[in-house]
Structures are given as C-alpha cells and as structure tokens.
Design a protein around this motif. Structure first.
Motif, mmCIF file in Angstrom:
data_model
loop_
_atom_site.group_PDB
_atom_site.id
_atom_site.type_symbol
_atom_site.label_atom_id
_atom_site.label_comp_id
_atom_site.label_asym_id
_atom_site.label_seq_id
_atom_site.Cartn_x
_atom_site.Cartn_y
_atom_site.Cartn_z
ATOM 1 N N SER A 158 0.835 -1.215 0.000
ATOM 2 C CA SER A 158 0.000 0.000 0.000
ATOM 3 C C SER A 158 0.867 1.261 0.000
ATOM 4 O O SER A 158 0.558 2.256 -0.701
ATOM 5 N N ALA A 159 1.968 1.212 0.782
ATOM 6 C CA ALA A 159 2.873 2.369 0.837
ATOM 7 C C ALA A 159 3.532 2.611 -0.507
ATOM 8 O O ALA A 159 3.734 3.769 -0.927
ATOM 9 N N GLN A 160 3.902 1.561 -1.206
ATOM 10 C CA GLN A 160 4.491 1.715 -2.539
ATOM 11 C C GLN A 160 3.496 2.397 -3.484
ATOM 12 O O GLN A 160 3.875 3.239 -4.311
ATOM 13 N N GLN A 161 2.219 2.015 -3.363
ATOM 14 C CA GLN A 161 1.207 2.632 -4.211
ATOM 15 C C GLN A 161 1.040 4.108 -3.870
ATOM 16 O O GLN A 161 0.859 4.950 -4.758
ATOM 17 N N GLU A 162 1.128 4.426 -2.578
ATOM 18 C CA GLU A 162 1.028 5.826 -2.164
ATOM 19 C C GLU A 162 2.177 6.645 -2.743
ATOM 20 O O GLU A 162 1.986 7.801 -3.156
ATOM 21 N N VAL A 163 3.379 6.082 -2.791
ATOM 22 C CA VAL A 163 4.531 6.785 -3.374
ATOM 23 C C VAL A 163 4.280 7.056 -4.852
ATOM 24 O O VAL A 163 4.533 8.170 -5.364
ATOM 25 N N ARG A 164 3.784 6.062 -5.549
ATOM 26 C CA ARG A 164 3.524 6.247 -6.981
ATOM 27 C C ARG A 164 2.437 7.290 -7.207
ATOM 28 O O ARG A 164 2.522 8.119 -8.123
ATOM 29 N N ASP A 165 1.415 7.259 -6.374
ATOM 30 C CA ASP A 165 0.339 8.251 -6.520
ATOM 31 C C ASP A 165 0.858 9.667 -6.250
ATOM 32 O O ASP A 165 0.492 10.633 -6.965
ATOM 33 N N ASP A 221 5.067 17.308 -0.325
ATOM 34 C CA ASP A 221 4.934 16.904 1.084
ATOM 35 C C ASP A 221 4.349 15.489 1.186
ATOM 36 O O ASP A 221 4.789 14.678 2.008
ATOM 37 N N ALA A 222 3.365 15.211 0.329
ATOM 38 C CA ALA A 222 2.758 13.865 0.337
ATOM 39 C C ALA A 222 3.776 12.809 -0.065
ATOM 40 O O ALA A 222 3.816 11.700 0.483
ATOM 41 N N LEU A 223 4.645 13.147 -1.041
ATOM 42 C CA LEU A 223 5.660 12.187 -1.476
ATOM 43 C C LEU A 223 6.665 11.918 -0.368
ATOM 44 O O LEU A 223 7.079 10.773 -0.144
ATOM 45 N N ASP A 224 7.060 13.010 0.335
ATOM 46 C CA ASP A 224 8.009 12.825 1.439
ATOM 47 C C ASP A 224 7.414 11.933 2.530
ATOM 48 O O ASP A 224 8.089 11.047 3.063
ATOM 49 N N ASP A 225 6.139 12.152 2.859
ATOM 50 C CA ASP A 225 5.482 11.328 3.895
ATOM 51 C C ASP A 225 5.378 9.872 3.451
ATOM 52 O O ASP A 225 5.609 8.937 4.239
ATOM 53 N N ALA A 226 5.041 9.669 2.167
ATOM 54 C CA ALA A 226 4.903 8.299 1.660
ATOM 55 C C ALA A 226 6.235 7.574 1.671
ATOM 56 O O ALA A 226 6.333 6.391 2.028
ATOM 57 N N ALA A 269 8.757 8.183 3.652
ATOM 58 C CA ALA A 269 9.134 7.944 5.053
ATOM 59 C C ALA A 269 8.407 6.690 5.579
ATOM 60 O O ALA A 269 9.000 5.849 6.277
ATOM 61 N N ARG A 270 7.097 6.615 5.261
ATOM 62 C CA ARG A 270 6.328 5.441 5.705
ATOM 63 C C ARG A 270 6.846 4.182 5.041
ATOM 64 O O ARG A 270 6.965 3.120 5.683
ATOM 65 N N LEU A 271 7.190 4.232 3.766
ATOM 66 C CA LEU A 271 7.729 3.071 3.052
ATOM 67 C C LEU A 271 9.044 2.627 3.658
ATOM 68 O O LEU A 271 9.298 1.425 3.830
ATOM 69 N N SER A 272 9.904 3.588 4.004
ATOM 70 C CA SER A 272 11.197 3.254 4.609
ATOM 71 C C SER A 272 11.004 2.592 5.966
ATOM 72 O O SER A 272 11.707 1.637 6.307
ATOM 73 N N SER A 273 10.036 3.102 6.747
ATOM 74 C CA SER A 273 9.762 2.520 8.071
ATOM 75 C C SER A 273 9.265 1.087 7.942
ATOM 76 O O SER A 273 9.703 0.182 8.669
ATOM 77 N N LEU A 274 8.345 0.879 7.011
ATOM 78 C CA LEU A 274 7.818 -0.479 6.801
ATOM 79 C C LEU A 274 8.904 -1.423 6.309
ATOM 80 O O LEU A 274 8.940 -2.611 6.677
ATOM 81 N N ASP A 275 9.794 -0.920 5.478
ATOM 82 C CA ASP A 275 10.890 -1.752 4.985
ATOM 83 C C ASP A 275 11.774 -2.204 6.145
ATOM 84 O O ASP A 275 12.193 -3.368 6.214
ATOM 85 N N GLY A 276 12.039 -1.291 7.081
ATOM 86 C CA GLY A 276 12.835 -1.656 8.246
ATOM 87 C C GLY A 276 12.128 -2.674 9.122
ATOM 88 O O GLY A 276 12.749 -3.625 9.632
ATOM 89 N N GLN A 277 10.817 -2.471 9.288
ATOM 90 C CA GLN A 277 10.053 -3.433 10.099
ATOM 91 C C GLN A 277 10.024 -4.814 9.451
ATOM 92 O O GLN A 277 10.105 -5.842 10.132
#
Length: 510
Positions: A126-133, A144-149, A151-159
């Motif tokens: 879902s985060a990958q899709q948000e980045v593309r959107d 700003d939306a791209l930066d947030d997406a 950041a969330r993708l990077s966090s999920l990748d670490g998890q």
C-alpha cells in the motif's frame, strides 16, 4: 505426547523438527531400571546361597555353590547392560523433553513473526502505491505527500527486515536445539555401546543356534494356535454340510482333510507349549479321523452284507413270480446285484502299525482331488441342495417307512459324514417294516460312528472347554514371544511407575 502436524513457518518442509515421545523414553528407562533392580536382587540371593557354608554340607552342596557362583557372575554382567541402558535413557529423556518444549515455543513465536510479516507485506504494498500516486500528483502539496509516503515506506521496509530477521533467528535457535538433542542421543547410544562392548557378555555359536531354534519354536507355536482354530472351524463346518447329498460328502471330505492337517500342526504347537491336555485332544482327533478311514471298507462291506441279506429276506416274504419279488426287494432295499458285489468285498485287516497308518492316511491326496473335482461341477451344487431340501421335507415319511430307531441311526451316520452307512440303515429299516428278517451294521457301524463322535467331541471340548472360547469368532490372544523386560506384559504407555525410576541417581557425596 501429541505434537502439532504442521510446523510452518518454523521449518521449510512443515515437518516436526524434533519428533519422538520423551514420555515413552522415560517409561523405557523405568522398565530397564526395574529389570536391573530385579537382576540385582537375584544376584544378592545367589550370593547368600554361595556364601552359606552351613546350609548344605556335602559334595552336591559344594557343586551347587560352584555353579551358583558362575551363574551369579553371568547375571551380574547382564545387570550391567540393563543398568547402563537405564542410566543412558534417564540422561537422554530430559534433553528430549526440553528440546521438544522449546521447539513448541519457537513454533508459536515463528507463527507470530510470519503473521507480522504478512501484515507488513500488505502495508508495504500500500505504501508503494502511495509513493507512486504522490509522484504522479500535480497538487500543490504533492511534494509533502511524497516525502510522507517515502518515510512510511522506509519505516515499513525496516520493520519487514526486522521481522524476517526474527524468523530466521528462531530457525537458527531451532537448529541449535536439534544439535543439542542429537548430541544427547549420541551420548546415550555411545554409553550403551561402550558398556556392551566391554562387559564380557558375548553370545557364542550355541547361543545363536539356540536363538534360531527359539525363533522356529515361536513360529510353530503361533502356527499351531492358528491351526487349532482352523481345525475346529473346519470340523464344525464338516458336520453342518453333511446333510447335503453329493456335494455335502465331498465338502465334508475336503474340510476333514484340512482339519486333519491343521490338527497335526496344532498338536505340535501344543506340545511345544506344554499344553498336554490340548495335545492329547489333538491326537484323539487325528487318531479317530484315521480310524474312520481305515475301517470305512469294513463298514461298507458290513452294510452291503446286511442289505443283501435283507434283499433276500424281502424276496422270501413277497408274493408273485421271481421277477416281481426281485422288483419289490429292489424298491425297498436296493439293486440286488450291486449289493451282492458289496457283500462279496472282504475287509482285509491292516497288519502292523505301518499297515494301519497306510489304511488311515494313505491316498489322502487322491481323495482330496476327487472331492474337489465333485465341487468344481456347478450342476452338483444345484442337485445336491435340491435333494437335500427334499430329504429334510420328507423326514416324517422316512421315519414312517424305516422306523424311528433306524432313522435315528441313519441320521447319526449322515451327521458324521457316513452317507453310505446312513443309506444302509434306512434300507434295513424299510426291509424290517416290510416283514423281512434283517440284521444290522454290526460292531463296525458302532465303532465308526463312535470314533467320529469322539473326534468331534475332542475338538469342540478343546476349543470351548479348555481354551475358553465362547464362540467360533471370538478367539483368545495369540502368543507374542518372550518378554525380556520387567513390565513388558504391560502395553507401552500403560506402565505405572514413579518418575524417580527413570531419573539418574544423585551422585554420591563424600
């Protein structure tokens, strides 16, 4: 102890990584410990005998004490094997228990880790899709939306990386448990093997020969027990089918031959087990079967002579010319020429034991082949049953024609598979009712029927009276061989024991 069947995702193939049942190993340790303790008590008792100088003062006593000392030494060597096995298993089962318990905990953690991975994988997609959107957006706050997406993708990748690492760590811990368990199993096997290799208790050639013959003995005992039951079933079935004309006699002959062979095997098995009453009953069954075959020619000759005498007597009391009187006699007693031939066949009494043996059991193969040939013809079955049923329906008429006494005699012979003797008895009864002076089958008829009755009674008494079988289909258990361990008569998993019996003794303190 029940363990899960599916071990995904802790193991790649889903199989139990540490199979086995530590409780069964614990029970085995207790069994070996009990056996070792029993051997130790026997050793102590033999020691009391050999140490006593006052109980038995004689050369025989000295010889006994010398042999008892040798036996005591051999018993003590056997004690060492059971003691070593008990100690080795007592050391191993706690290791197996700990490994299996730990593996269950690892499995639970692995399932949780996999569920977390599945959840994070969905969120990551879902985060990958948000980045593309966000990248495709032309809105003022698109950056700003791209930066947030991102950041969330990077966090999920670490998890996700951490979750995969946690699952792999659990698998690494499992490999360690397996190695520790295998090492404990190897230590137990080595301890037992090292002791056996150096205890001086070796099997010589005579021991191997004895073991071979013991195995043969156990096989013969089991075969004998099966054979005894087969003989009983065939004996009963032979009596049940004897009323059927044509095929009944053939079928009874086949069943009787099977019962004879099975009875011989049963006698061997009973002798090996020391069941002498059962052995004697088997011998009675075999002997009466042979006696019946040996005197069958005499019974046929006696029946033919009696019927031919009755034939002539019926002709004397009948009226009309010779042809008419001959027809009347033939209708009541049977064909005169055939009866004369039977009456003229003299019975040659067997000579010696070998002669009786040949008369009793010779030609069994030929007779069996003939009976099987009768059974193979389908037409014999239809005609046999139809004649048999007709005979059963005509029992009142038969009694009226032959008289109650002769009919009962015929029924007894028919019941024991002596169809010709049964026909002779009925013919003599009809002749007597016609006013003729008739004889009987003589002592041969009584011996033949009596021996058949004795053989049948011995088999059924052995089955129902001695073995305690309450029906043809409810058999007692079969022999299972020797049981070298104390408590082995108790099924695995059912032994009642204290955990201390399966635990290593505390080391002695100074």
């Amino acid at each position: 102890m029940s363990r899960p069947a599916d071990w995904h995702p802790l193991t790649h193939d889903g199989r139990d990584p540490i199979p086995g049942d530590w409780e069964m190993v614990q029970e085995a340790a207790a069994r070996y410990r009990r056996t070792a303790d029993a051997i130790q008590r026997a050793k102590e008792l033999l020691g009391d005998v050999t140490d006593s100088q006052d109980g038995w003062r004689s050369p025989a006593g000295e010889a006994f004490r010398e042999k008892a000392t040798e036996l005591s030494d051999d018993i003590w060597k056997a004690w060492g094997r059971y003691d070593a096995a008990a100690d080795a298993l007592a050391a191993y089962w706690p290791e197996l228990e700990d490994a299996q318990t730990e593996s269950l905990s690892l499995r639970t953690q692995a399932i949780d880790a996999q569920e977390q991975i599945s959840s994070l994988t969905g969120q990551y997609a879902s985060a990958q899709q948000e980045v593309r959107d966000a990248e495709d957006s032309e809105a003022d706050d698109a950056q700003d939306a791209l930066d947030d997406a991102n950041a969330r993708l990077s966090s999920l990748d670490g998890q996700l990386t951490n979750a995969h690492g946690q699952l792999e760590s659990l698998r690494t811990q499992l490999r360690g448990l397996i190695e520790e368990k295998d090492a404990a199993a190897q230590r137990a096997a080595t301890a037992i093997g090292d002791f056996i290799g150096g205890d001086g208790l070796k099997d010589g050639i005579l021991d191997h020969i004895g073991a071979f013959f013991d195995a043969i003995k156990n096989i013969l005992i089991v075969i004998g027990e099966w054979a005894g039951r087969i003989a009983a079933i065939c004996g009963v079935l032979a009596l049940l089918v004897s009323w059927i004309p044509v095929i009944g006699q053939a079928l009874a002959g086949v069943l009787g031959t099977i019962a004879l062979v099975a009875g011989a095997l049963s006698a061997i098995g009973n002798a090996l087990q020391g069941k002498w009453l059962n052995f004697a009953l088997d011998i009675i069954g075999i002997a009466t079967f042979g006696l019946g075959r040996a005197i069958a020619p005499a019974l046929s000759s006696a029946g033919g002579a009696a019927r031919f005498g009755a034939f002539r007597s019926v002709m004397q009391v009948s009226t009309g010319n010779r042809a008419a009187r001959n027809a009347i006699a033939a209708g009541i007693v049977g064909d005169g020429a055939a009866l004369a031939g039977r009456a003229g066949t003299a019975f040659s009494r067997p000579s010696g034991l070998l002669g009786w043996g040949r008369a009793s059991f010779g030609g069994l193969g030929t007779e069996l082949a003939q009976n099987l040939g009768v059974l193979r013809h389908g037409g014999n079955w239809g005609s046999g049953f139809s004649q048999g049923l007709a005979g059963l329906r005509n029992i009142p008429t038969t009694i009226g024609e032959a008289g109650l006494g002769r009919s009962l005699q015929a029924g007894a012979h028919q019941f024991f598979g002596q169809g010709e003797a049964a026909a002779d008895a009925l013919a003599l009864g009809r002749a007597a009712n016609a006013g003729a002076d008739v004889g009987g089958l003589g002592a041969t008829g009584g011996i033949s029927a009596g021996s058949a009755a004795l053989g049948s009674a011995s088999g059924n008494y052995g089955l129902f009276g001695v073995e305690g079988v309450d029906s043809l289909w409810n058999w007692p258990g079969f022999s299972e061989g020797d049981h070298p361990l104390v408590g082995d008569l108790v099924q695995p998993g059912d032994l009642d024991y204290d955990v201390e019996e399966a635990t290593l003794p505390e080391p002695a303190t100074r």
